[in-house]
Scaffold this active site. Structure first.
Site, PDB file in Angstrom:
ATOM      1  N   ARG A   1      -8.599  -0.533   4.393  1.00  0.00           N
ATOM      2  CA  ARG A   1      -7.709   0.466   3.793  1.00  0.00           C
ATOM      3  C   ARG A   1      -6.399  -0.173   3.343  1.00  0.00           C
ATOM      4  O   ARG A   1      -5.762   0.284   2.398  1.00  0.00           O
ATOM      5  CB  ARG A   1      -7.383   1.570   4.815  1.00  0.00           C
TER       6      ARG A   1
ATOM      7  N   ARG B   1      -1.059  14.439  12.588  1.00  0.00           N
ATOM      8  CA  ARG B   1      -0.143  14.033  11.516  1.00  0.00           C
ATOM      9  C   ARG B   1       0.346  15.305  10.823  1.00  0.00           C
ATOM     10  O   ARG B   1      -0.118  15.664   9.764  1.00  0.00           O
ATOM     11  CB  ARG B   1      -0.836  13.089  10.540  1.00  0.00           C
ATOM     12  N   PRO B   2       1.254  16.058  11.466  1.00  0.00           N
ATOM     13  CA  PRO B   2       1.725  17.308  10.865  1.00  0.00           C
ATOM     14  C   PRO B   2       2.399  17.059   9.519  1.00  0.00           C
ATOM     15  O   PRO B   2       2.895  15.964   9.249  1.00  0.00           O
ATOM     16  CB  PRO B   2       2.733  17.825  11.878  1.00  0.00           C
ATOM     17  N   ILE B   3       2.384  18.095   8.704  1.00  0.00           N
ATOM     18  CA  ILE B   3       3.089  18.006   7.412  1.00  0.00           C
ATOM     19  C   ILE B   3       4.077  19.162   7.289  1.00  0.00           C
ATOM     20  O   ILE B   3       4.441  19.573   6.184  1.00  0.00           O
ATOM     21  CB  ILE B   3       2.096  18.011   6.221  1.00  0.00           C
TER      22      ILE B   3
ATOM     23  N   ILE C   1       7.765   6.372  16.874  1.00  0.00           N
ATOM     24  CA  ILE C   1       7.494   7.130  15.653  1.00  0.00           C
ATOM     25  C   ILE C   1       6.231   7.977  15.767  1.00  0.00           C
ATOM     26  O   ILE C   1       6.235   9.162  15.437  1.00  0.00           O
ATOM     27  CB  ILE C   1       7.389   6.169  14.439  1.00  0.00           C
TER      28      ILE C   1
ATOM     29  N   LYS D   1       0.844  -1.205   0.000  1.00  0.00           N
ATOM     30  CA  LYS D   1       0.000   0.000   0.000  1.00  0.00           C
ATOM     31  C   LYS D   1       0.874   1.248   0.000  1.00  0.00           C
ATOM     32  O   LYS D   1       0.657   2.188  -0.765  1.00  0.00           O
ATOM     33  CB  LYS D   1      -0.886   0.003   1.249  1.00  0.00           C
ATOM     34  N   ASN D   2       1.915   1.252   0.840  1.00  0.00           N
ATOM     35  CA  ASN D   2       2.705   2.480   1.013  1.00  0.00           C
ATOM     36  C   ASN D   2       3.708   2.696  -0.105  1.00  0.00           C
ATOM     37  O   ASN D   2       4.474   3.659  -0.075  1.00  0.00           O
ATOM     38  CB  ASN D   2       3.389   2.475   2.383  1.00  0.00           C
TER      39      ASN D   2
ATOM     40  N   ASP E   1       4.595   0.228  11.927  1.00  0.00           N
ATOM     41  CA  ASP E   1       3.335  -0.371  11.449  1.00  0.00           C
ATOM     42  C   ASP E   1       3.193  -1.824  11.876  1.00  0.00           C
ATOM     43  O   ASP E   1       2.088  -2.350  11.921  1.00  0.00           O
ATOM     44  CB  ASP E   1       3.248  -0.310   9.918  1.00  0.00           C
TER      45      ASP E   1
ATOM     46  N   CYS F   1      -5.144  11.785  12.328  1.00  0.00           N
ATOM     47  CA  CYS F   1      -5.800  10.503  12.068  1.00  0.00           C
ATOM     48  C   CYS F   1      -5.739   9.697  13.355  1.00  0.00           C
ATOM     49  O   CYS F   1      -5.403  10.202  14.402  1.00  0.00           O
ATOM     50  CB  CYS F   1      -5.136   9.776  10.917  1.00  0.00           C
TER      51      CYS F   1
HETATM   52  C1  EPZ Z   1       4.185   6.656   6.250  1.00  0.00           C
HETATM   53  O1  EPZ Z   1       3.434   7.654   6.916  1.00  0.00           O
HETATM   54  C2  EPZ Z   1       3.243   5.476   6.122  1.00  0.00           C
HETATM   55  N1  EPZ Z   1       2.086   5.858   5.337  1.00  0.00           N
HETATM   56  C3  EPZ Z   1       2.817   5.018   7.508  1.00  0.00           C
HETATM   57  O2  EPZ Z   1       2.011   3.854   7.334  1.00  0.00           O
HETATM   58  C4  EPZ Z   1       4.052   4.643   8.309  1.00  0.00           C
HETATM   59  O3  EPZ Z   1       3.652   4.304   9.632  1.00  0.00           O
HETATM   60  C5  EPZ Z   1       5.019   5.829   8.357  1.00  0.00           C
HETATM   61  O4  EPZ Z   1       5.322   6.244   7.007  1.00  0.00           O
HETATM   62  C6  EPZ Z   1       6.303   5.493   9.071  1.00  0.00           C
HETATM   63  O5  EPZ Z   1       6.932   4.426   8.440  1.00  0.00           O
HETATM   64  C7  EPZ Z   1       2.205   5.879   3.984  1.00  0.00           C
HETATM   65  O6  EPZ Z   1       3.252   5.629   3.428  1.00  0.00           O
HETATM   66  C8  EPZ Z   1       0.960   6.204   3.219  1.00  0.00           C
HETATM   67  P1  EPZ Z   1       6.326   9.949   8.442  1.00  0.00           P
HETATM   68  P2  EPZ Z   1       4.007   9.173   6.995  1.00  0.00           P
HETATM   69  O7  EPZ Z   1       6.211  11.195   7.658  1.00  0.00           O
HETATM   70  O8  EPZ Z   1       4.655   9.521   5.712  1.00  0.00           O
HETATM   71  C9  EPZ Z   1       6.078  13.050  12.023  1.00  0.00           C
HETATM   72  C10 EPZ Z   1       0.199   2.489   7.653  1.00  0.00           C
HETATM   73  O9  EPZ Z   1      -0.163   1.884   8.650  1.00  0.00           O
HETATM   74  N2  EPZ Z   1       6.068  14.061  10.954  1.00  0.00           N
HETATM   75  O10 EPZ Z   1       7.580   9.146   8.344  1.00  0.00           O
HETATM   76  O11 EPZ Z   1       2.940  10.033   7.518  1.00  0.00           O
HETATM   77  C11 EPZ Z   1       4.765  12.260  12.049  1.00  0.00           C
HETATM   78  O12 EPZ Z   1       3.811  12.944  12.837  1.00  0.00           O
HETATM   79  C12 EPZ Z   1       0.654   3.932   7.758  1.00  0.00           C
HETATM   80  O13 EPZ Z   1       0.285   1.984   6.505  1.00  0.00           O
HETATM   81  C13 EPZ Z   1       6.168  15.400  11.294  1.00  0.00           C
HETATM   82  O14 EPZ Z   1       6.266  15.758  12.463  1.00  0.00           O
HETATM   83  O15 EPZ Z   1       5.129   8.966   8.124  1.00  0.00           O
HETATM   84  C14 EPZ Z   1       5.174  10.956  12.687  1.00  0.00           C
HETATM   85  O16 EPZ Z   1       5.193  11.110  14.086  1.00  0.00           O
HETATM   86  C15 EPZ Z   1       0.446   4.463   9.130  1.00  0.00           C
HETATM   87  N3  EPZ Z   1       6.115  16.330  10.311  1.00  0.00           N
HETATM   88  C16 EPZ Z   1       6.595  10.752  12.169  1.00  0.00           C
HETATM   89  O17 EPZ Z   1       7.062  12.054  11.743  1.00  0.00           O
HETATM   90  C17 EPZ Z   1       6.000  15.995   8.990  1.00  0.00           C
HETATM   91  O18 EPZ Z   1       5.985  16.903   8.124  1.00  0.00           O
HETATM   92  C18 EPZ Z   1       6.698   9.776  11.019  1.00  0.00           C
HETATM   93  O19 EPZ Z   1       5.984  10.316   9.969  1.00  0.00           O
HETATM   94  C19 EPZ Z   1       5.904  14.624   8.663  1.00  0.00           C
HETATM   95  C20 EPZ Z   1       5.945  13.678   9.653  1.00  0.00           C
END
Ligand code: EPZ
Length: 417
Positions: free
Chosen positions: A398, A121-123, A328, A22-23, A306, A116
């Protein structure tokens, strides 16, 4: 809303073909926008998140045709740069389309992705990185307006955290940008490498994906390509857990053992026997699972966050007490209260979960709280004697393609009701 009924206690025996990741497929579907041509994606799983991504692509003007596990995306006629609010709400990872839409259309308009089930989930890392590439980002009433001024320009980006989504958005924005982009402290997950492989097969020049430094030489344009999505390592871990929690023996086909080293470590620590051979593995437990003193979720290649809920469900019936530390996400334990309804003995304190293994679980009526937490509940239902009812199963759908069919074919008594 449909529910899933599981009558637990059956040993699972047989073979499973693991679905595409999926990811990996989600960022690759975003990447098809950059090709402005027809792309063929093989091993594409049937997931509600994929359906949402297809709706987003169609809303942008692409045509998408899925036949079995093959999806054909024609992005020649992109005539829109907006993701409507309802689609952003359907899938927060829609933010991964941002970089690709800006690169293709010169601008983008999306609503801020909500939090979520895993907490906020900040960006911020996505936005701060894109703005360093010459993209003007403004926010009004929860809507993000992004615009190239006048074009995306490569630069060096140092990520304070190896965010998977931010790394993907930077790569998507940089692939056809002017000049060279260097990402330091990039995420190293296998799904990043799969995205880079897809883009390079379409004419991009991306080097170092899978390491913590990724270099992208912007090219003028990309072309059509054909790509097969890598196997889903978290789904594989889920079905491995189903096998060992029921004292069964299951062969998983279409896995990539090299992407699952930390997952295999955990299963071996629990006393499971894993026999890899090429792209398949045979897994079985040798009697009752053993505790693991401490497991910490980490960025790749550490133990994946995950797979945390999957492992915690396993450890809830292991002999002894285990400790899991979630590093994480802030709030990834919402499903634990539901796990306790099976008789699991788990205490959570902040990032730490202490799991005191019990001899057996008892069937329960439970409610899925998120994707992987829902999978953990299904696993407990397979191990528990009696009838378990899972509600809010949309979370599971999902990320798991036909979980009822897959488990049913290896002996689980499981059905939709
Ligand atoms: C991806 O999410 C995956 N989703 C997640 O899978 C997975 O858990 C995660 O990577 C970690 O491996 C998809 O690929 C669609 P991150 P993502 O950005 O990109 C913080 C599942 O179960 N952060 O590495 O959102 C964030 O809040 C899902 O399939 C910021 O602070 O993960 C988190 O605490 C769940 N600011 C940490 O970093 C940002 O701008 C990891 O987030 C981005 C992230």
């Amino acid at each position: 809303m449909e529910k899933i009924k599981i009558t637990g206690g059956n040993r699972l025996l047989g073979e499973i073909d693991v679905q595409g990741a999926k990811n990996s497929v989600l960022p690759i579907l975003a990447a098809t926008l950059l090709c402005a041509d027809e792309c063929v994606i093989h091993n594409c799983p049937d997931l509600s998140d994929v359906k949402t991504a297809i709706k987003i692509l169609r809303n942008l003007g692409c045509s998408c045709e899925k036949t079995g596990k093959t999806l054909v995306v024609d992005s020649r006629n992109v005539d829109n740069c907006e993701i409507p609010d309802e689609l952003m709400r359907e899938m927060r990872s829609s933010v991964v389309f941002l970089g690709a839409i800006i690169a293709r259309c010169g601008k983008a308009r999306i609503s801020s992705p909500g939090g979520c089930e895993l907490g906020p989930r900040p960006i911020d890392l996505h936005l701060s990185s894109l703005s360093k590439m010459g993209i003007k980002i403004s926010e009004e009433y929860g809507t993000l307006l992004c615009e190239c001024c006048p074009e995306i320009v490569g630069t060096t980006i140092n990520l304070c955290f190896p965010s998977v989504g931010a790394t993907e958005n930077i790569i998507l924005a940089a692939a056809t940008a002017k000049g060279i982009t260097i990402i330091n402290n990039a995420a190293k997950e296998p799904e990043i490498s799969d995205l880079a492989d897809f883009l390079n097969s379409a004419g991009a020049r991306i080097y170092g994906a899978g390491s913590d430094t990724v270099v992208i030489h912007g090219v003028y344009k990309l072309h059509s390509t054909e790509h097969t999505i890598i196997p889903d390592r978290i789904v594989a871990a889920t079905y491995m857990a189903a096998a060992v929690m029921t004292g069964g023996e299951v062969r998983l086909n279409n896995v990539m053992p090299s992407n699952m080293v930390s997952i295999f470590w955990a299963f071996n620590e629990c006393g499971c026997q894993i026999e890899p051979s090429g792209k398949s593995i045979l897994i079985k437990s040798n009697g009752r699972l053993k505790r693991i003193p401490t497991v910490r979720s980490l960025v790749y290649p550490g133990f994946p966050t995950d797979a945390g809920p999957i492992l915690i469900s396993m450890l809830s019936i292991a002999k002894g007490t285990s400790v899991f530390v979630e590093n994480i996400f802030e709030n990834r334990y919402k499903y634990i209260d539901e796990l306790k309804r099976f008789g699991a003995k788990i205490k959570c304190e902040g990032k730490v979960a202490v799991i005191e293994g019990v001899e057996k679980l008892y069937s329960a009526k439970v409610c899925c709280t998120d994707l992987r937490g829902g999978a953990a509940l299904a696993l407990s239902g397979l191990a528990a004697e009696g009838e378990t009812i899972l509600s809010e199963i949309g979370h599971i759908e999902r990320g798991y393609d036909d979980i009822v069919g897959v488990l049913g074919r290896i002996g689980a008594q499981i059905e939709y009701i």
